[in-house]
Write a protein that holds these residues in place. Structure first.
Motif, PDB file in Angstrom:
ATOM      1  N   CYS A  82       7.902  -0.014  -2.167  1.00  0.00           N
ATOM      2  CA  CYS A  82       7.007   0.635  -1.216  1.00  0.00           C
ATOM      3  C   CYS A  82       5.956   1.449  -1.967  1.00  0.00           C
ATOM      4  N   CYS A  85       6.574   5.484  -0.959  1.00  0.00           N
ATOM      5  CA  CYS A  85       7.747   6.247  -1.385  1.00  0.00           C
ATOM      6  C   CYS A  85       8.506   5.591  -2.544  1.00  0.00           C
ATOM      7  N   CYS A 103       7.566   0.119   2.976  1.00  0.00           N
ATOM      8  CA  CYS A 103       8.833  -0.093   3.638  1.00  0.00           C
ATOM      9  C   CYS A 103       8.633   0.171   5.135  1.00  0.00           C
ATOM     10  N   CYS A 106       7.822   3.852   6.134  1.00  0.00           N
ATOM     11  CA  CYS A 106       6.474   4.307   5.786  1.00  0.00           C
ATOM     12  C   CYS A 106       5.417   3.591   6.614  1.00  0.00           C
TER      13      CYS A 106
HETATM   14 ZN   LIG Z   1       8.375   3.808   1.916  1.00  0.00          ZN
END
Ligand SMILES: [Zn+2]
Length: 118
Positions: A82, A85, A103, A106
């Motif tokens: 991701c 993050c 992801c 997010c």
């Molecule tokens: Zn993420």
């Protein structure tokens, strides 16, 4: 079936070819329409068609960019992480959307905040 980076790469390469072709066709139709816009009515239709083409073109360009990024991430070994993050993106999500940048958490967060701030 196990997750395969080769398969993902192949999907991305095919997707890229498709998008490049789409952009080429949009470019070609743009030049074509210039030749026969001799009447006012045709101009209006052309303007509408051009607006549609532009929308299609922008979305194809954005997708192409995402596909290119995913391919370069495959090459440098950061594919599937991701961008927000750093978490490993769910494999099922990558199989459904090989050029996913975020992801699911997010992505959802971005969609919510995106609507609020823009
Ligand atoms: Zn993420």
């Amino acid at each position: 079936m196990p997750f395969s980076y080769e398969k993902v790469k192949q999907q991305l390469v095919e997707e890229r070819a498709k998008l490049v072709e789409q952009l080429e066709q949009l470019e070609a139709s743009k030049y074509e329409s210039i030749g026969y816009s001799n009447h006012i009515a045709d101009d209006a239709t052309d303007a509408l068609e051009q607006a549609v083409d532009l929308t299609l073109k922008r979305s194809a360009e954005t997708s192409l960019e995402e596909v290119e990024q995913a391919l370069s991430k495959l090459n440098n070994g950061t594919y599937g992480l991701c961008e927000a993050c750093g978490t490993r993106i769910d494999r099922a999500r990558l199989e459904a959307l090989p050029h996913a940048q975020y992801c699911l958490d997010c992505q959802e967060r971005r969609e919510h905040t995106g609507k609020a701030s823009h």
